[in-house]
Motif scaffolding. Structure first.
Motif, PDB file in Angstrom:
ATOM      1  N   GLY A   1       4.677  -5.790  -9.594  1.00 36.78           N
ATOM      2  CA  GLY A   1       3.998  -5.273  -8.950  1.00 36.78           C
ATOM      3  C   GLY A   1       3.554  -5.098  -7.952  1.00 36.78           C
ATOM      4  O   GLY A   1       3.373  -3.417  -8.124  1.00 36.78           O
ATOM      5  N   VAL A   2       4.563  -5.160  -6.591  1.00 39.41           N
ATOM      6  CA  VAL A   2       4.789  -5.017  -5.655  1.00 39.41           C
ATOM      7  C   VAL A   2       5.653  -3.669  -6.025  1.00 39.41           C
ATOM      8  O   VAL A   2       5.321  -2.301  -5.499  1.00 39.41           O
ATOM      9  N   LEU A   3       6.451  -3.862  -6.976  1.00 39.70           N
ATOM     10  CA  LEU A   3       7.782  -2.245  -7.213  1.00 39.70           C
ATOM     11  C   LEU A   3       7.330  -1.688  -7.707  1.00 39.70           C
ATOM     12  O   LEU A   3       7.185  -0.481  -7.113  1.00 39.70           O
ATOM     13  N   ALA A   4       6.427  -2.024  -8.900  1.00 41.70           N
ATOM     14  CA  ALA A   4       5.712  -1.448  -9.608  1.00 41.70           C
ATOM     15  C   ALA A   4       4.853   0.391  -8.426  1.00 41.70           C
ATOM     16  O   ALA A   4       4.925   1.171  -9.059  1.00 41.70           O
ATOM     17  N   HIS A   5       4.389  -0.151  -7.802  1.00 43.35           N
ATOM     18  CA  HIS A   5       3.013   0.546  -7.165  1.00 43.35           C
ATOM     19  C   HIS A   5       4.140   1.426  -6.337  1.00 43.35           C
ATOM     20  O   HIS A   5       3.968   2.227  -6.272  1.00 43.35           O
ATOM     21  N   GLU A   6       5.153   1.192  -5.381  1.00 42.82           N
ATOM     22  CA  GLU A   6       5.681   1.483  -4.576  1.00 42.82           C
ATOM     23  C   GLU A   6       6.471   2.819  -5.662  1.00 42.82           C
ATOM     24  O   GLU A   6       6.520   3.833  -5.219  1.00 42.82           O
ATOM     25  N   ILE A   7       7.035   2.153  -6.739  1.00 43.65           N
ATOM     26  CA  ILE A   7       7.466   3.617  -7.977  1.00 43.65           C
ATOM     27  C   ILE A   7       6.921   4.302  -8.252  1.00 43.65           C
ATOM     28  O   ILE A   7       6.848   5.034  -8.115  1.00 43.65           O
TER      29      ILE A   7
ATOM     30  N   GLY B   1       0.708  -1.019   0.094  1.00 43.52           N
ATOM     31  CA  GLY B   1      -0.058   0.168  -0.287  1.00 43.52           C
ATOM     32  C   GLY B   1       0.924   1.715  -0.383  1.00 43.52           C
ATOM     33  O   GLY B   1       0.681   2.322   0.372  1.00 43.52           O
ATOM     34  N   GLY B   2       2.496   1.137  -0.399  1.00 40.93           N
ATOM     35  CA  GLY B   2       3.632   2.291  -0.213  1.00 40.93           C
ATOM     36  C   GLY B   2       3.273   3.009   1.050  1.00 40.93           C
ATOM     37  O   GLY B   2       4.211   3.426   1.115  1.00 40.93           O
ATOM     38  N   SER B   3       2.260   2.887   1.577  1.00 33.75           N
ATOM     39  CA  SER B   3       2.315   3.679   2.480  1.00 33.75           C
ATOM     40  C   SER B   3       2.877   3.583   3.707  1.00 33.75           C
ATOM     41  O   SER B   3       2.942   2.101   3.997  1.00 33.75           O
ATOM     42  N   LYS B   4       2.894   4.238   4.972  1.00 37.94           N
ATOM     43  CA  LYS B   4       2.900   3.856   6.321  1.00 37.94           C
ATOM     44  C   LYS B   4       1.994   3.785   6.805  1.00 37.94           C
ATOM     45  O   LYS B   4       0.971   4.728   7.045  1.00 37.94           O
ATOM     46  N   LYS B   5       1.719   2.645   8.007  1.00 38.80           N
ATOM     47  CA  LYS B   5       0.572   2.827   8.711  1.00 38.80           C
ATOM     48  C   LYS B   5       1.535   2.532   9.695  1.00 38.80           C
ATOM     49  O   LYS B   5       2.574   2.266  10.899  1.00 38.80           O
TER      50      LYS B   5
ATOM     51  N   VAL C   1      -1.846   3.861 -11.346  1.00 36.06           N
ATOM     52  CA  VAL C   1      -0.201   3.776 -12.152  1.00 36.06           C
ATOM     53  C   VAL C   1       1.431   2.278 -11.952  1.00 36.06           C
ATOM     54  O   VAL C   1       1.901   2.083 -12.739  1.00 36.06           O
ATOM     55  N   GLY C   2       1.017   1.553 -11.066  1.00 37.44           N
ATOM     56  CA  GLY C   2       2.262   0.642 -10.971  1.00 37.44           C
ATOM     57  C   GLY C   2       1.401  -0.893 -11.903  1.00 37.44           C
ATOM     58  O   GLY C   2       2.422  -1.060 -12.710  1.00 37.44           O
ATOM     59  N   ALA C   3       0.267  -0.870 -12.621  1.00 35.49           N
ATOM     60  CA  ALA C   3      -0.136  -2.154 -13.535  1.00 35.49           C
ATOM     61  C   ALA C   3      -0.027  -1.432 -14.251  1.00 35.49           C
ATOM     62  O   ALA C   3       0.674  -2.569 -15.227  1.00 35.49           O
ATOM     63  N   VAL C   4       0.619  -0.581 -14.831  1.00 39.84           N
ATOM     64  CA  VAL C   4       0.934   0.039 -16.783  1.00 39.84           C
ATOM     65  C   VAL C   4       2.460   0.142 -16.688  1.00 39.84           C
ATOM     66  O   VAL C   4       2.884  -0.457 -17.546  1.00 39.84           O
ATOM     67  N   LEU C   5       3.659   0.203 -14.958  1.00 41.55           N
ATOM     68  CA  LEU C   5       4.345   0.342 -14.834  1.00 41.55           C
ATOM     69  C   LEU C   5       4.888  -0.786 -15.383  1.00 41.55           C
ATOM     70  O   LEU C   5       6.500  -1.103 -16.058  1.00 41.55           O
ATOM     71  N   ALA C   6       4.041  -1.341 -14.403  1.00 40.39           N
ATOM     72  CA  ALA C   6       4.512  -3.230 -15.174  1.00 40.39           C
ATOM     73  C   ALA C   6       4.469  -3.872 -16.275  1.00 40.39           C
ATOM     74  O   ALA C   6       5.386  -4.540 -16.814  1.00 40.39           O
ATOM     75  N   ALA C   7       3.214  -2.824 -16.608  1.00 43.11           N
ATOM     76  CA  ALA C   7       2.643  -3.574 -18.884  1.00 43.11           C
ATOM     77  C   ALA C   7       4.183  -3.012 -19.659  1.00 43.11           C
ATOM     78  O   ALA C   7       5.113  -3.440 -19.798  1.00 43.11           O
ATOM     79  N   ARG C   8       4.214  -1.964 -18.668  1.00 37.98           N
ATOM     80  CA  ARG C   8       5.368  -1.640 -20.270  1.00 37.98           C
ATOM     81  C   ARG C   8       6.992  -2.478 -19.956  1.00 37.98           C
ATOM     82  O   ARG C   8       7.744  -2.184 -20.784  1.00 37.98           O
TER      83      ARG C   8
END
Lengths: 197, 300
Positions: free
Chosen positions: B143-149, A117-121, B224-231
């Motif tokens: 997917g996880v990294l792309a979400h954070e990116i 969720g990227g954020s901090k909890k 946005v992350g799903a798009v970056l992973a697909a890219r």
């Protein structure tokens, strides 16, 4: 078939010791709840032979059917439904935990890291952080910055050339993909939805 | 706008403390000085009048380094160097498909068994070993990294910090950083000896960085992350699969622990992701998942 109990009863059930819970319920529902069930379908759907849209249909599944989760792949969930095994679209399932309102990471982390969720909890005060080591709010706030560990992190960086070679090794081919607009809030530009709760 | 609750006021005071004390004499993580000077800073705060401003990329990077150093003061990096390099390669490859390819992207695996992943302004992303162990393939990691990116590319955390720190406090950071930190950088690219890095440390200390993001921003980072992973050539459904894992893990944990939280539950995130199915997820479902490569590195 496999109609599930309503939310309050199921939540109640999880809290009660099993014998009590069984005693508290009508007979028909007991047998159903006793079957292993990780998730229920949130709409009528199909059990597929493989995790693709055009795979053969093993069996139709009614809405609210209980299934046991076996695996997952690419947006599909492998499940056991009755005596049959197959794949259901991930979007067509609802997991048990969600019925009690339990959230993504509270029970798991109670920490920083809204779990990608990227954020901090912030861990609720007075709760125990099961399995948490080093990432509780208290630990973070009291930590002395570790410049040496940060230098190690810097040393592990990948340069773009290495990353490109790595991508080539995995046959990863970059493609042009446009961002998808948020259709639920088209009038609100992303920049204005910032950070405040 | 509502008036600030007491905790927020305190955070602002501490932040201002982090900012205004970070002059040349207080170079490296001088937290004691920061707290010693809270009183003085409170007086200074009333004098700050400059309007809110955009933070520069250089300031963002330095601040992120301070935040990351604080995280690493609490939680150790995993000792497996091959694993660290692997995650860095996946991350840099995805980031290179984003609108901010030139940030000094860094990806760290924390040793903890807790499931966690989070982004820090300036291009630093941490994931836990506990999370990696529960993922099935490289497209899920992607997917996880792309979400954070996506959080970094969209500056979600940075904006939240700015918003929480108030315009006045932020402008003071601007003055300090512009006047002192940048002048000192040059030979100190990773030396963490800037006012902004000190400010980053302060943001962890005072909890400003630890606040959850708005749920709308989490959904946006998923999109946005799903798009970056697909890219980057990955099956973007990896993010959905990772959320499924989280959902199932939550079900396990829910029986042992009953506390609730304000974060969007994975079920809601998955429901939001379903809107992407026709345009994105189905269209690129045939792209790489790379299970063998992932397991070879992570299961060692």
């Amino acid at each position: 078939m496999l109609k599930i109990m309503n939310r309050p009863i199921r939540t109640f059930l999880r809290i009660l010791p099993l014998p009590l819970a069984i005693a508290a319920l009508p007979g028909a529902a007991i047998a159903q709840d006793a079957t292993p069930r990780d998730a229920v379908t949130n709409r009528a759907t199909e059990l597929k032979a493989s995790p693709t849209q055009d795979a053969a249909t093993v069996a139709p599944l009614a809405a609210e059917a209980g299934v046991k989760v076996v695996g997952r792949q690419s947006g599909w969930t492998q499940v056991q439904a009755g005596d049959q095994t197959g794949w259901v679209r991930a979007f067509h399932l609802r997991f048990q935990s969600t019925v009690s309102g339990s959230s993504d990471s509270g029970a798991l982390t109670g920490v920083l890291g809204g779990v990608f969720g990227g954020s901090k909890k912030t861990a609720p005060k007075g709760t125990s952080n099961i399995g948490v080591r080093g990432l509780s709010t208290e630990e973070l706030q009291s930590a002395a910055p570790n410049a040496q560990a940060f230098a190690t992190l810097v040393g592990l960086r990948a340069d773009p050339t290495t990353a490109k070679r790595f991508a080539d090794d995995g046959k990863l081919v970059p493609v042009k993909v446009d961002y998808v607009a948020d259709e639920s809030a088209p009038a609100e530009p992303p920049a204005r939805r910032g950070g405040r709760r | 706008m509502k008036s600030l609750p007491p905790m927020k006021s305190l955070r602002i005071v501490l932040l201002i403390g982090a900012l205004t004390c970070a002059g040349p004499g207080f170079a490296q993580f001088n937290l004691n000085k920061i707290f010693d000077n809270v009183k003085k800073v409170t007086e200074t705060a009333s004098k700050l009048q400059e309007a809110n401003r955009e933070i520069s990329q250089e300031e963002e990077i330095a601040m992120g380094q301070g935040i990351a150093a604080s995280v690493l003061g609490a939680s150790a990096l995993h000792p497996n160097q091959e694993l660290q390099q692997y995650v860095n390669r996946v991350g840099v490859w995805i980031a290179s498909q984003s609108e901010r390819p030139d940030l000094p992207w860094m990806f760290g695996v924390l040793e903890t068994d807790t499931i966690a992943a989070f982004a820090i302004p300036g291009g630093i992303v941490f994931v836990s070993h506990g999370l990696l162990k529960r993922l099935n393939n490289e497209s899920e990691l992607a997917g996880v990294l792309a979400h954070e990116i996506a959080h970094v590319v969209q500056k979600h955390n940075l904006k939240a910090i700015q918003s929480n720190a108030s315009g006045e406090a932020w402008s003071s950071l601007g003055k300090e950083v512009a006047g002192q930190a940048i002048a000192r950088r040059g030979s100190d690219r990773y030396g963490l000896k800037s006012a902004a890095a000190d400010a980053g440390v302060g943001l962890v200390k005072d909890g400003v960085f630890l606040r959850p993001l708005d749920r709308g921003l989490e959904f946006e980072a998923d999109r946005v992350g799903a798009v970056l992973a697909a890219r980057a050539g990955y099956d973007p459904n990896g993010l959905v699969s990772a959320q499924q894992m989280l959902q199932a893990a939550t079900a396990e944990e829910a029986n042992a622990s009953h506390f609730l939280s304000s974060h969007p539950p994975p079920a809601e995130r998955i429901a939001e992701m379903e809107k992407l199915a026709p345009k994105l997820l189905d269209r690129f479902a045939g792209q790489a998942q790379l299970e063998a490569r992932y397991k070879q590195v992570v299961n060692k």
